[in-house]
Design an enzyme around this catalytic site. Structure first.
Site, short mmCIF file in Angstrom:
data_model
loop_
_atom_site.label_atom_id
_atom_site.label_comp_id
_atom_site.label_asym_id
_atom_site.label_seq_id
_atom_site.Cartn_x
_atom_site.Cartn_y
_atom_site.Cartn_z
N LYS A 186 0.83 -1.21 0.00
CA LYS A 186 0.00 0.00 0.00
C LYS A 186 0.87 1.27 0.00
CE LYS A 186 -3.55 -2.62 -0.11
NZ LYS A 186 -4.55 -3.02 0.83
C1 PLP Z 1 -5.65 -3.88 1.34
C2 PLP Z 1 -7.10 -3.56 1.31
C3 PLP Z 1 -7.96 -3.82 2.40
C4 PLP Z 1 -7.54 -4.61 3.60
O1 PLP Z 1 -6.42 -4.15 4.24
P1 PLP Z 1 -5.55 -5.16 5.15
O2 PLP Z 1 -4.59 -4.22 5.83
O3 PLP Z 1 -4.88 -6.12 4.24
O4 PLP Z 1 -6.48 -5.81 6.10
C5 PLP Z 1 -9.27 -3.40 2.30
N1 PLP Z 1 -9.74 -2.79 1.19
C6 PLP Z 1 -8.96 -2.55 0.12
C7 PLP Z 1 -9.54 -1.85 -1.06
C8 PLP Z 1 -7.62 -2.95 0.15
O5 PLP Z 1 -6.85 -2.74 -0.93
#
Ligand code: PLP
Length: 409
Positions: free
Chosen positions: A189
């Site tokens: 991310k």
């Molecule tokens: C990565 C992601 C999540 C979940 O995040 P985690 O930290 O992996 O639990 C939720 N929504 C979207 C759109 C994501 O890309």
């Protein structure tokens, strides 16, 4: 990078960018008094709220916990429906089910793959309580229209901004759009804390409920009690242990200082891809609306030229169909060439869990289903260089050439 292919390193679709400052920040916490729920949590939350332009940021253990907390704070319950886009990570919809509510899938716009406000409107019923808008790939949704819908129908707008930290919408920062916005700090991310998440909001009461929820439903945390020399505490809600540690937050704080630089690098890489694909009609790119600061968590292409109703020649359309049918093969060829392409995402309503428990299936969101057949996420992370982009573009050209050659009778 560990996996080597020939002399070129494997290029994943995303990866973290860490430097010595990040490592030093984590090491400092390891030698301090607070390993969890200490001063780094406060500092990280303040820095995030500043970037989002909100009064509050509440750090939690991951992005999924952030979504769960958002649904809890809004009191989503068994009688409630929440509208979510068909193309997203499953967690955007799962959070509704954690609270006993029902996710209702809205289709996406064919050219941007963002939630389609017209389909959201069609899916609104008397049971609808909220909309989860997902800033897919890092592009903020059409918030003018979504806010108008939320206002007209008395719905809460939640932004799943897990892709979009660092982005903006007509001069407003991602994180300040909607009543609550959720973030993930998974390594792929925009910034990472290894695992981590957060919710931003301007609403004092919601922020208070989020803080209670992440700590078992208890009104004070252990540091507040230590500072007050008190032992008494009360559990007032059924919460969870969704806390984020000082170790994670120290890393996050160090990463946030580089967010601007990361975002600008992602945008530069995207421009290079855009220029290459502008000359390659076999590869479609996603539309970016005016007034958008795109965070480019993902760079997504659609195999085959954009096929709009009535647009494109017959030949374009035939190449489009041929390539869509060959997506999986092109995917494998790219992986073999050391290019870590991915597909974001299998439409959520097509997952077996949803088919079994909510009776969803093909035909529910036809635009998302058709797009899913054609999409590929190409490598996109700040430490890529221009030559990496050129290598991906060339590998994609070759993979398409070979797949089309096999189609010729
Ligand atoms: C990565 C992601 C999540 C979940 O995040 P985690 O930290 O992996 O639990 C939720 N929504 C979207 C759109 C994501 O890309």
């Amino acid at each position: 990078m560990s996996r080597e292919t020939g002399d070129a390193p494997f290029l994943p679709y995303g990866r973290q960018t860490l430097d010595d400052e990040d490592l030093a920040a984590v090491r400092e916490v390891l030698g301090s008094d607070w390993l969890t729920t200490g001063p780094k949590v406060d500092a990280f939350e303040e820095a995030l709220a500043e970037i989002a332009g909100t009064r509050h940021a509440v750090a939690v253990s991951n992005g999924t916990a952030a979504l769960h907390a958002a649904m809890f704070a809004l009191d989503i319950g068994p009688a409630d429906e929440v509208i979510v886009p068909a193309i997203t990570f499953a967690a955007s919809a799962n959070c509704v089910i954690y609270q006993g509510g029902r996710p209702v899938f809205a289709d996406v716009e064919a050219d941007s793959l963002l939630i389609d406000p017209a389909d959201v409107e069609r899916k609104i019923t008397p049971a609808t309580r909220a909309i989860v808008a997902v800033d897919y790939a890092g592009q903020p949704c059409d918030y003018d229209r979504l806010e108008a819908l939320a206002e007209t129908h008395g719905l809460d707008l939640v932004c799943d901004a897990c892709h979009a930290l660092g982005g903006g919408y007509h001069g407003r920062s991602v994180g300040s759009l909607g009543r609550l916005s959720t973030f993930s700090f998974h390594p792929v991310k925009p910034v990472t804390t290894a695992e981590g998440g957060a919710i931003t909001t301007d609403d004092d009461a919601l922020a208070q409920r989020l803080r209670i929820f992440r700590n078992h439903g208890i009104t004070t945390d252990h540091r507040q009690r230590a500072e007050q020399g008190a032992w008494f505490y009360e559990m007032v809600e059924l919460g969870y242990n969704y806390r984020l540690s000082d170790l994670h937050c120290a890393l996050g704080l160090s990463q946030l200082r580089k967010l601007r630089q990361f975002t600008e690098r992602r945008q530069a890489l995207a421009r290079r891809y855009d220029e290459a694909f502008a000359e390659r009609p076999r590869v479609g790119t996603l539309r970016v609306a005016d007034g958008i600061e795109h965070a480019y968590h993902l760079y997504v292409v659609k195999l085959g030229r954009q096929i709009r109703s009535g647009g494109g020649s017959h030949d374009d359309r035939m190449v489009g169909y041929a390539l869509a049918a060959r997506r999986n093969e092109i995917f494998s060829r790219l992986r073999d060439a050391g290019i870590g392409v991915n597909v974001h995402y299998v439409p959520v309503h097509l997952h077996p869990y949803y088919r079994e428990h909510l009776g969803t299936g093909p035909g529910l969101c036809p635009v998302a289903e058709a797009a899913y057949e054609r999409i590929l996420s190409l490598p996109m992370f700040p430490s890529m260089d221009d030559a990496d982009v050129d290598r991906v573009v060339e590998a994609l050209d070759q993979a398409i050439d070979r797949s089309l050659a096999e189609d010729t009778p």
